[in-house]
Write a protein that holds these residues in place. Structure first.
Motif, PDB file in Angstrom:
ATOM      1  N   PRO A   1       0.829  -1.209   0.000  1.00  0.00           N
ATOM      2  CA  PRO A   1       0.000   0.000   0.000  1.00  0.00           C
ATOM      3  C   PRO A   1       0.866   1.263   0.000  1.00  0.00           C
ATOM      4  O   PRO A   1       1.946   1.289   0.589  1.00  0.00           O
ATOM      5  N   VAL A   2       0.398   2.308  -0.670  1.00  0.00           N
ATOM      6  CA  VAL A   2       1.073   3.600  -0.716  1.00  0.00           C
ATOM      7  C   VAL A   2       0.186   4.605   0.015  1.00  0.00           C
ATOM      8  O   VAL A   2      -0.931   4.888  -0.429  1.00  0.00           O
ATOM      9  N   VAL A   3       0.668   5.115   1.154  1.00  0.00           N
ATOM     10  CA  VAL A   3      -0.095   6.106   1.922  1.00  0.00           C
ATOM     11  C   VAL A   3      -0.015   7.442   1.201  1.00  0.00           C
ATOM     12  O   VAL A   3       1.072   7.952   0.922  1.00  0.00           O
ATOM     13  N   VAL A   4      -1.179   7.997   0.881  1.00  0.00           N
ATOM     14  CA  VAL A   4      -1.270   9.262   0.159  1.00  0.00           C
ATOM     15  C   VAL A   4      -1.365  10.423   1.138  1.00  0.00           C
ATOM     16  O   VAL A   4      -0.734  11.454   0.958  1.00  0.00           O
ATOM     17  N   ASP A   5      -2.160  10.249   2.203  1.00  0.00           N
ATOM     18  CA  ASP A   5      -2.331  11.306   3.201  1.00  0.00           C
ATOM     19  C   ASP A   5      -2.907  10.696   4.468  1.00  0.00           C
ATOM     20  O   ASP A   5      -3.478   9.600   4.435  1.00  0.00           O
ATOM     21  N   GLN A   6      -2.721  11.409   5.572  1.00  0.00           N
ATOM     22  CA  GLN A   6      -3.347  11.024   6.836  1.00  0.00           C
ATOM     23  C   GLN A   6      -3.479  12.258   7.700  1.00  0.00           C
ATOM     24  O   GLN A   6      -2.717  13.203   7.557  1.00  0.00           O
ATOM     25  N   PHE A   7      -4.505  12.249   8.547  1.00  0.00           N
ATOM     26  CA  PHE A   7      -4.724  13.369   9.454  1.00  0.00           C
ATOM     27  C   PHE A   7      -5.437  12.850  10.693  1.00  0.00           C
ATOM     28  O   PHE A   7      -6.080  11.805  10.663  1.00  0.00           O
ATOM     29  N   TRP A   8      -5.275  13.588  11.796  1.00  0.00           N
ATOM     30  CA  TRP A   8      -5.901  13.193  13.056  1.00  0.00           C
ATOM     31  C   TRP A   8      -7.406  13.389  12.958  1.00  0.00           C
ATOM     32  O   TRP A   8      -7.882  14.421  12.493  1.00  0.00           O
TER      33      TRP A   8
ATOM     34  N   HIS B   1      -6.304  10.376  19.312  1.00  0.00           N
ATOM     35  CA  HIS B   1      -5.248   9.965  18.387  1.00  0.00           C
ATOM     36  C   HIS B   1      -5.701   8.907  17.390  1.00  0.00           C
ATOM     37  O   HIS B   1      -4.907   8.073  16.966  1.00  0.00           O
ATOM     38  N   ASP B   2      -6.995   8.935  17.027  1.00  0.00           N
ATOM     39  CA  ASP B   2      -7.447   8.162  15.874  1.00  0.00           C
ATOM     40  C   ASP B   2      -7.085   8.985  14.646  1.00  0.00           C
ATOM     41  O   ASP B   2      -7.099  10.215  14.690  1.00  0.00           O
ATOM     42  N   ALA B   3      -6.747   8.310  13.565  1.00  0.00           N
ATOM     43  CA  ALA B   3      -6.363   9.013  12.338  1.00  0.00           C
ATOM     44  C   ALA B   3      -7.184   8.501  11.164  1.00  0.00           C
ATOM     45  O   ALA B   3      -7.655   7.360  11.172  1.00  0.00           O
ATOM     46  N   ILE B   4      -7.338   9.339  10.162  1.00  0.00           N
ATOM     47  CA  ILE B   4      -7.910   8.936   8.881  1.00  0.00           C
ATOM     48  C   ILE B   4      -6.718   8.774   7.939  1.00  0.00           C
ATOM     49  O   ILE B   4      -5.911   9.699   7.785  1.00  0.00           O
ATOM     50  N   VAL B   5      -6.618   7.608   7.335  1.00  0.00           N
ATOM     51  CA  VAL B   5      -5.505   7.312   6.431  1.00  0.00           C
ATOM     52  C   VAL B   5      -6.080   7.011   5.047  1.00  0.00           C
ATOM     53  O   VAL B   5      -7.018   6.223   4.917  1.00  0.00           O
ATOM     54  N   VAL B   6      -5.517   7.656   4.039  1.00  0.00           N
ATOM     55  CA  VAL B   6      -5.905   7.419   2.649  1.00  0.00           C
ATOM     56  C   VAL B   6      -4.727   6.734   1.970  1.00  0.00           C
ATOM     57  O   VAL B   6      -3.605   7.248   2.007  1.00  0.00           O
ATOM     58  N   ASP B   7      -4.991   5.552   1.391  1.00  0.00           N
ATOM     59  CA  ASP B   7      -3.908   4.864   0.693  1.00  0.00           C
ATOM     60  C   ASP B   7      -4.387   4.245  -0.608  1.00  0.00           C
ATOM     61  O   ASP B   7      -5.588   4.106  -0.840  1.00  0.00           O
ATOM     62  N   LEU B   8      -3.431   3.916  -1.452  1.00  0.00           N
ATOM     63  CA  LEU B   8      -3.674   3.193  -2.698  1.00  0.00           C
ATOM     64  C   LEU B   8      -3.063   1.820  -2.543  1.00  0.00           C
ATOM     65  O   LEU B   8      -1.956   1.674  -2.012  1.00  0.00           O
ATOM     66  N   SER B   9      -3.787   0.788  -2.984  1.00  0.00           N
ATOM     67  CA  SER B   9      -3.279  -0.581  -2.850  1.00  0.00           C
ATOM     68  C   SER B   9      -3.878  -1.452  -3.945  1.00  0.00           C
ATOM     69  O   SER B   9      -4.771  -1.021  -4.681  1.00  0.00           O
ATOM     70  N   THR B  10      -3.374  -2.674  -4.032  1.00  0.00           N
ATOM     71  CA  THR B  10      -3.936  -3.668  -4.949  1.00  0.00           C
ATOM     72  C   THR B  10      -4.379  -4.858  -4.115  1.00  0.00           C
ATOM     73  O   THR B  10      -3.638  -5.336  -3.254  1.00  0.00           O
ATOM     74  N   TYR B  11      -5.610  -5.323  -4.351  1.00  0.00           N
ATOM     75  CA  TYR B  11      -6.151  -6.488  -3.653  1.00  0.00           C
ATOM     76  C   TYR B  11      -6.790  -7.396  -4.687  1.00  0.00           C
ATOM     77  O   TYR B  11      -7.695  -6.963  -5.417  1.00  0.00           O
ATOM     78  N   GLN B  12      -6.317  -8.610  -4.758  1.00  0.00           N
ATOM     79  CA  GLN B  12      -6.827  -9.621  -5.694  1.00  0.00           C
ATOM     80  C   GLN B  12      -6.938  -9.065  -7.115  1.00  0.00           C
ATOM     81  O   GLN B  12      -7.941  -9.241  -7.797  1.00  0.00           O
ATOM     82  N   GLY B  13      -5.891  -8.358  -7.542  1.00  0.00           N
ATOM     83  CA  GLY B  13      -5.838  -7.838  -8.900  1.00  0.00           C
ATOM     84  C   GLY B  13      -6.594  -6.544  -9.137  1.00  0.00           C
ATOM     85  O   GLY B  13      -6.612  -6.037 -10.248  1.00  0.00           O
ATOM     86  N   HIS B  14      -7.221  -5.996  -8.097  1.00  0.00           N
ATOM     87  CA  HIS B  14      -7.978  -4.748  -8.224  1.00  0.00           C
ATOM     88  C   HIS B  14      -7.233  -3.617  -7.524  1.00  0.00           C
ATOM     89  O   HIS B  14      -6.863  -3.753  -6.351  1.00  0.00           O
TER      90      HIS B  14
ATOM     91  N   VAL C   1      -9.995   4.630   2.290  1.00  0.00           N
ATOM     92  CA  VAL C   1     -10.108   5.734   3.253  1.00  0.00           C
ATOM     93  C   VAL C   1     -10.582   5.087   4.546  1.00  0.00           C
ATOM     94  O   VAL C   1     -11.723   4.632   4.641  1.00  0.00           O
ATOM     95  N   ARG C   2      -9.700   5.002   5.539  1.00  0.00           N
ATOM     96  CA  ARG C   2      -9.990   4.193   6.715  1.00  0.00           C
ATOM     97  C   ARG C   2      -9.558   4.884   8.000  1.00  0.00           C
ATOM     98  O   ARG C   2      -8.536   5.564   8.056  1.00  0.00           O
ATOM     99  N   LYS C   3     -10.358   4.681   9.037  1.00  0.00           N
ATOM    100  CA  LYS C   3     -10.002   5.154  10.379  1.00  0.00           C
ATOM    101  C   LYS C   3      -8.981   4.178  10.968  1.00  0.00           C
ATOM    102  O   LYS C   3      -9.140   2.959  10.854  1.00  0.00           O
ATOM    103  N   HIS C   4      -7.936   4.731  11.553  1.00  0.00           N
ATOM    104  CA  HIS C   4      -6.922   3.936  12.241  1.00  0.00           C
ATOM    105  C   HIS C   4      -6.922   4.353  13.714  1.00  0.00           C
ATOM    106  O   HIS C   4      -7.084   5.542  14.010  1.00  0.00           O
ATOM    107  N   ALA C   5      -6.744   3.391  14.594  1.00  0.00           N
ATOM    108  CA  ALA C   5      -6.713   3.667  16.032  1.00  0.00           C
ATOM    109  C   ALA C   5      -5.314   3.395  16.567  1.00  0.00           C
ATOM    110  O   ALA C   5      -4.607   2.503  16.082  1.00  0.00           O
ATOM    111  N   MET C   6      -4.928   4.154  17.589  1.00  0.00           N
ATOM    112  CA  MET C   6      -3.632   3.988  18.219  1.00  0.00           C
ATOM    113  C   MET C   6      -3.679   2.780  19.153  1.00  0.00           C
ATOM    114  O   MET C   6      -4.567   2.673  19.997  1.00  0.00           O
ATOM    115  N   ASP C   7      -2.712   1.853  19.000  1.00  0.00           N
ATOM    116  CA  ASP C   7      -2.660   0.694  19.898  1.00  0.00           C
ATOM    117  C   ASP C   7      -1.816   1.030  21.126  1.00  0.00           C
ATOM    118  O   ASP C   7      -1.303   2.138  21.261  1.00  0.00           O
ATOM    119  N   ARG C   8      -1.657   0.072  22.017  1.00  0.00           N
ATOM    120  CA  ARG C   8      -0.923   0.316  23.278  1.00  0.00           C
ATOM    121  C   ARG C   8       0.547   0.624  23.055  1.00  0.00           C
ATOM    122  O   ARG C   8       1.197   1.228  23.905  1.00  0.00           O
TER     123      ARG C   8
END
Length: 91
Positions: A11-18, A23-36, A41-48
């Protein structure tokens, strides 16, 4: 049929912001999954350990639909400004 589209090995992260003060973040990335090729655009949470981990909250769509998503987001920004939800200089 057209030429085969390139695939991304990682995956290539294009942008992220809080998203909030927890400290949850929104991360935008480009990726390939099963040839697609996808835009994710996904919420990420901070782990321990202080690392961001993806949550189930978000969307992944084919990258070919990205212009439609951008158009819809731009319309939402315009409408929010029209309704007074955003100032003209908010980013």
């Amino acid at each position: 049929m057209g030429a085969r589209k390139p695939e991304l090995a990682e995956p290539v992260v294009v942008d992220q912001f809080w998203a909030n003060r927890r400290h949850d973040a929104i991360v935008v990335d480009l990726s390939t999954y099963q040839g697609h090729n996808l835009v994710n655009v996904r919420k990420h949470a901070m782990d321990r350990d202080g690392k961001l981990k993806p949550t189930p909250k978000g969307i992944a769509i084919k990258v070919t639909r990205l212009p439609d998503l951008a158009k819809a987001i731009n319309k939402a920004v315009e409408k929010a400004r029209e309704l007074g939800l955003l100032d003209g200089d908010d980013e």
